[in-house]
Motif scaffolding. Structure first.
Motif: not given
Length: 292
Positions: A196-199, A229-237
């Motif tokens: 979902h979202g921009e990414r 960190d996890y969201v930045r590196l791998g996406g929200a999910e």
């Protein structure tokens, strides 16, 4: 006493279950994923565990946002598999061992993990999507399941360190159970993905592979990462990776990685990894890695 003989990390996207039910195992787009589970199923058939203990997340099926606990343990002899919109699945109810589940619950509460407990609730794709790829199910499953749901949907979420410590406490709980049970711990959830979202469609294969190496060799380093960190590196999910850390926490310090299959499909890094406790691994066995 009961003992943990190994662990499995696996994706749990609902489309895996839909593809399985529709017999699409040989379709070109799905075959690399399903082939990747065959060595895992073979390993389980050889080891014949009595129990699969799952760390997974519920997707507002068993639980809902008006009362969504941080950690929840299912206790019951049977759990129906939820109809999530694609119809009832041709799978038997998931079997449970109430005595063992209750022991795990009491042990965790005594270690100051404030669990919620659920009974007679359907279980969704967090467990049900990968389960038939791991275990045969006709006429019934060969063993029982301990379902431990971790909140990765509604903030505030438990930290990566807290999930790792939960896994360590689960190991102590298992080893304090007097019956001779063989247990395999399963952590489910995607690696890099955002839906979902921009990414939307974001993936990071470099991070996924680094995570898998670090999870095996230096999991404490992963506990230092924040949810951001996890969201930045791998996406929200990809924050679902903290459930893999719970699985890793339940395993010993020294592991043999027996099998890995990594398959980047559409928006999700579909991954399955098998670990065996070092003292149970065959001497000189080589890690099998299949990267499609």
């Amino acid at each position: 006493m009961a003992r943990i003989i190994g662990g499995i990390g696996t994706s749990h996207v609902p489309t895996i279950g839909v593809a399985y039910d529709k017999g699409r195992q040989e379709d070109p787009v799905w075959a690399p994923l399903f082939e990747g589970y065959k060595p895992v199923a073979k390993w389980l058939a050889e080891k014949q565990p009595d129990v699969l203990l799952f760390f997974y997340n519920d997707h507002a099926t068993t639980l809902f946002f008006d009362l969504y606990p941080t950690f929840a343990l299912g206790v019951g002899e049977r759990f129906p598999i939820a109809d999530e919109g694609a119809g009832l699945r041709g799978l038997p109810d998931i079997r449970g061992d109430v005595d063992f589940q209750a022991h795990i619950g009491e042990a965790l509460v005594n270690e100051e993990f404030d669990l919620a407990f659920f009974q007679n609730k359907p279980i969704d794709h967090g467990i049900a999507s990968p389960l038939p790829l791991l275990w045969p199910h006709e006429p019934d499953w060969p063993g029982t399941v301990v379902p431990i749901a971790i909140n990765v949907l509604q903030y505030p979420l438990p930290t990566a360190r807290r999930c790792y410590r939960l896994g360590q406490a689960v190991r102590r709980a298992v080893e304090s159970y007097p019956e001779d049970l063989k247990v395999v711990v399963v952590g489910t959830g995607g690696l890099s993905h955002q839906i979902h979202g921009e990414r939307t469609g974001f993936n990071n294969t470099e991070w996924d592979l680094d995570f898998l190496e670090t999870l095996r060799d230096d999991p404490e380093r992963l506990t230092q990462l924040t949810h951001a960190d996890y969201v930045r590196l791998g996406g929200a999910e990809s924050v679902e990776q903290i459930m893999w850390l719970a699985m890793r926490g339940a395993l010993g310090a020294s592991l043999e990685e027996m099998h890995r299959n990594y398959y980047l499909m559409t928006t999700t890094a579909m991954t399955v990894v098998t670990y065996e406790e070092r003292e149970n691994a065959a001497v000189g066995s080589q890690r099998e890695r299949e990267v499609a």
